[in-house]
Design a protein around this motif. Structure first.
Motif, PDB file in Angstrom:
ATOM      1  N   VAL A 156       0.895  -1.169   0.000  1.00  0.00           N
ATOM      2  CA  VAL A 156       0.000   0.000   0.000  1.00  0.00           C
ATOM      3  C   VAL A 156       0.926   1.209   0.000  1.00  0.00           C
ATOM      4  N   PHE A 157       0.773   2.097  -0.964  1.00  0.00           N
ATOM      5  CA  PHE A 157       1.688   3.228  -1.073  1.00  0.00           C
ATOM      6  C   PHE A 157       1.316   4.299  -0.046  1.00  0.00           C
TER       7      PHE A 157
ATOM      8  N   MET B 207       1.783   7.493   0.526  1.00  0.00           N
ATOM      9  CA  MET B 207       1.274   8.846   0.283  1.00  0.00           C
ATOM     10  C   MET B 207       0.011   8.844  -0.590  1.00  0.00           C
ATOM     11  N   ASP B 208      -0.280   7.722  -1.237  1.00  0.00           N
ATOM     12  CA  ASP B 208      -1.435   7.652  -2.135  1.00  0.00           C
ATOM     13  C   ASP B 208      -2.530   6.714  -1.622  1.00  0.00           C
ATOM     14  N   GLY B 209      -2.139   5.724  -0.850  1.00  0.00           N
ATOM     15  CA  GLY B 209      -3.122   4.791  -0.298  1.00  0.00           C
ATOM     16  C   GLY B 209      -3.554   3.703  -1.258  1.00  0.00           C
ATOM     17  N   ASN B 210      -3.008   3.713  -2.482  1.00  0.00           N
ATOM     18  CA  ASN B 210      -3.416   2.683  -3.457  1.00  0.00           C
ATOM     19  C   ASN B 210      -2.589   1.406  -3.286  1.00  0.00           C
ATOM     20  N   LEU B 211      -3.048   0.327  -3.930  1.00  0.00           N
ATOM     21  CA  LEU B 211      -2.383  -0.964  -3.790  1.00  0.00           C
ATOM     22  C   LEU B 211      -1.454  -1.230  -4.964  1.00  0.00           C
TER      23      LEU B 211
ATOM     24  N   ASP C  51       4.358  -4.351   3.611  1.00  0.00           N
ATOM     25  CA  ASP C  51       2.921  -4.173   3.866  1.00  0.00           C
ATOM     26  C   ASP C  51       2.646  -3.370   5.134  1.00  0.00           C
ATOM     27  N   ALA C  52       3.444  -2.329   5.356  1.00  0.00           N
ATOM     28  CA  ALA C  52       3.296  -1.506   6.563  1.00  0.00           C
ATOM     29  C   ALA C  52       1.852  -1.037   6.762  1.00  0.00           C
ATOM     30  N   HIS C  53       1.171  -0.693   5.656  1.00  0.00           N
ATOM     31  CA  HIS C  53      -0.176  -0.125   5.802  1.00  0.00           C
ATOM     32  C   HIS C  53      -1.294  -1.124   5.536  1.00  0.00           C
ATOM     33  N   GLY C  54      -0.942  -2.346   5.128  1.00  0.00           N
ATOM     34  CA  GLY C  54      -1.988  -3.330   4.828  1.00  0.00           C
ATOM     35  C   GLY C  54      -2.157  -4.384   5.912  1.00  0.00           C
ATOM     36  N   PHE C  55      -1.056  -4.666   6.635  1.00  0.00           N
ATOM     37  CA  PHE C  55      -1.129  -5.696   7.663  1.00  0.00           C
ATOM     38  C   PHE C  55      -2.131  -5.287   8.748  1.00  0.00           C
TER      39      PHE C  55
END
Ligand code: PLP
Length: 384
Positions: free
Chosen positions: A176-177, A179-183, A204-208
């Protein structure tokens, strides 16, 4: 004199409006922040499930400290690897579906340890241009040939891989990027890794904890298998609410990292009390469908609320919801107008993001209330 040089560089940052300023919060992490005696609703933190200050985690940390102490006393390979660390690694392996995992003290350190342990001078790294700073630094540290492909561009990546005669090849991408939040296009990345005999490391810092069945992460979201050439890095200071990180993968690769990742070997093992909090967190994450659907509701509420304003939203299905304003000064103006109204949303400007795409980076958490979100939507609609 070095002091004068540094001072004039600091002054230059100040003059360019680029000097960062910390704020001291005098409340624990949560939607309600207090800074300099002022109450603010915060849309800044990565505490996506609201676990950072959860009573269950707090109790687990306290019990953990009573049973295991606060400090681990040494690095993992000397005598700092205690039962809570071992149990946590095992639970993380079961949870993510990989053969083995290895704990690191932070996500930044995990990336800095993993990449140089896998590739070196005769090898090549293929990295998405929007990757997190820790992955960029990791590539530099490895001394491997660094090839960067345009954001999420599988065709460009394929061309680079096809033209490469490097020994080992490693593809690196945020899942998950930030600054953009996209996958990232993970199925396509894995297919290219298979085809070109490359490794794939996913951050996966923002998806886990947030994406996939039971919060098992972005790999689970795409229903990808735990392929042998796939390395999965997750952090434990964001949705998991505490601190630390882990890498999951094939047993031989993880055995190798345990022997060679320098940020694993030459640092003190994390606090056993934190490991105990994380064991509790993992259970709350697995049983956290309610928190995740609450987060989903808030995301939809924000996106619906801002539809039809002159500001663009990015196609983000995650808790990171950037509102693209464009102009740097206007972005700062909007952020400070929000601040006046008791709303705290960070303004992100170049060079962190491409020129002309300055933005407000709204981070949502399951612990935000409907009223807090409505307050943000109303203020933004009004300012637009
Ligand atoms: C936050 C973050 C990291 C660093 O993790 P820490 O545990 O905070 O050091 C690494 N990669 C990405 C994509 C991140 O967002």
């Amino acid at each position: 004199m070095i002091w004068d040089e540094l001072q004039s560089e600091l002054d230059a940052l100040q003059a360019a409006g680029l000097r960062r300023k910390r704020r001291t919060l005098d409340l624990p992490c949560g939607p309600q922040a207090r800074v300099d005696g002022r109450s603010l609703v915060s849309f800044c933190s990565n505490d996506y499930l609201g676990l950072a200050n959860d009573p269950v985690l707090i109790e687990a940390a306290c019990a953990g400290a009573r049973n295991w102490g606060v400090g681990s006393g040494a690095s993992h390979l000397v005598s700092g690897h205690l039962t809570p660390h071992a149990t946590l690694e095992q639970k993380l392996a079961e949870f993510t579906g990989f053969a083995r995992t290895l704990l690191f003290s932070t996500g930044y350190m995990a990336n800095l340890g993993i990449v140089p342990a896998l590739v070196g001078r005769k090898d090549a790294v293929f990295a998405d241009r929007l990757n997190h700073a820790s992955l960029i630094d990791a590539v530099q540290l490895s001394r491997a040939d660094s090839q960067r492909y345009p954001h999420a561009d599988l065709a460009a990546l394929e061309r680079l891989l096809a033209a490469s005669s490097a020994g080992r090849k490693l593809i690196l991408s945020d899942a998950v990027f930030s600054m953009d939040g996209n996958l990232a296009p993970l199925p396509g990345l894995l297919e290219l890794a298979e085809r070109f005999d490359a490794w794939l490391l996913i951050d996966d810092a923002h998806g886990f904890g947030v994406l996939g069945a039971q919060g098992r992460g972005t790999i689970a979201h795409f229903r990808l298998p735990a392929a042998r050439r796939l390395l999965y890095m997750g952090t434990l200071g964001k949705a998991a609410g505490a601190a630390g990180a882990f890498v999951a993968g094939d047993a031989t690769v993880i055995d190798w990292l345990e022997q060679r990742a320098r940020t694993y070997i030459f640092t003190t093992a994390g606090s056993p009390a934190t490991a105990c909090a994380l064991l509790a967190s993992l259970e709350l994450i697995a049983a956290g469908d309610e928190r995740r659907s609450r987060l989903g509701q808030l995301i939809a509420q924000l996106r619906d609320g801002l539809a039809g304003t002159r500001w663009r939203l990015l196609p983000s299905p995650t808790a990171i919801q950037p509102v693209i304003i464009g102009d740097n000064h206007e972005t700062l103006r909007i952020a400070s107008a929000l601040h006046e109204r008791g709303l705290w949303v960070p303004a992100i400007r170049p060079p962190t993001v491409p020129g002309g795409t300055a933005r407000l980076r709204v981070s949502l958490s399951a612990s935000h209330s409907d009223e807090q979100l409505a307050q943000l939507v109303d203020a933004l609609r009004d300012l637009a």
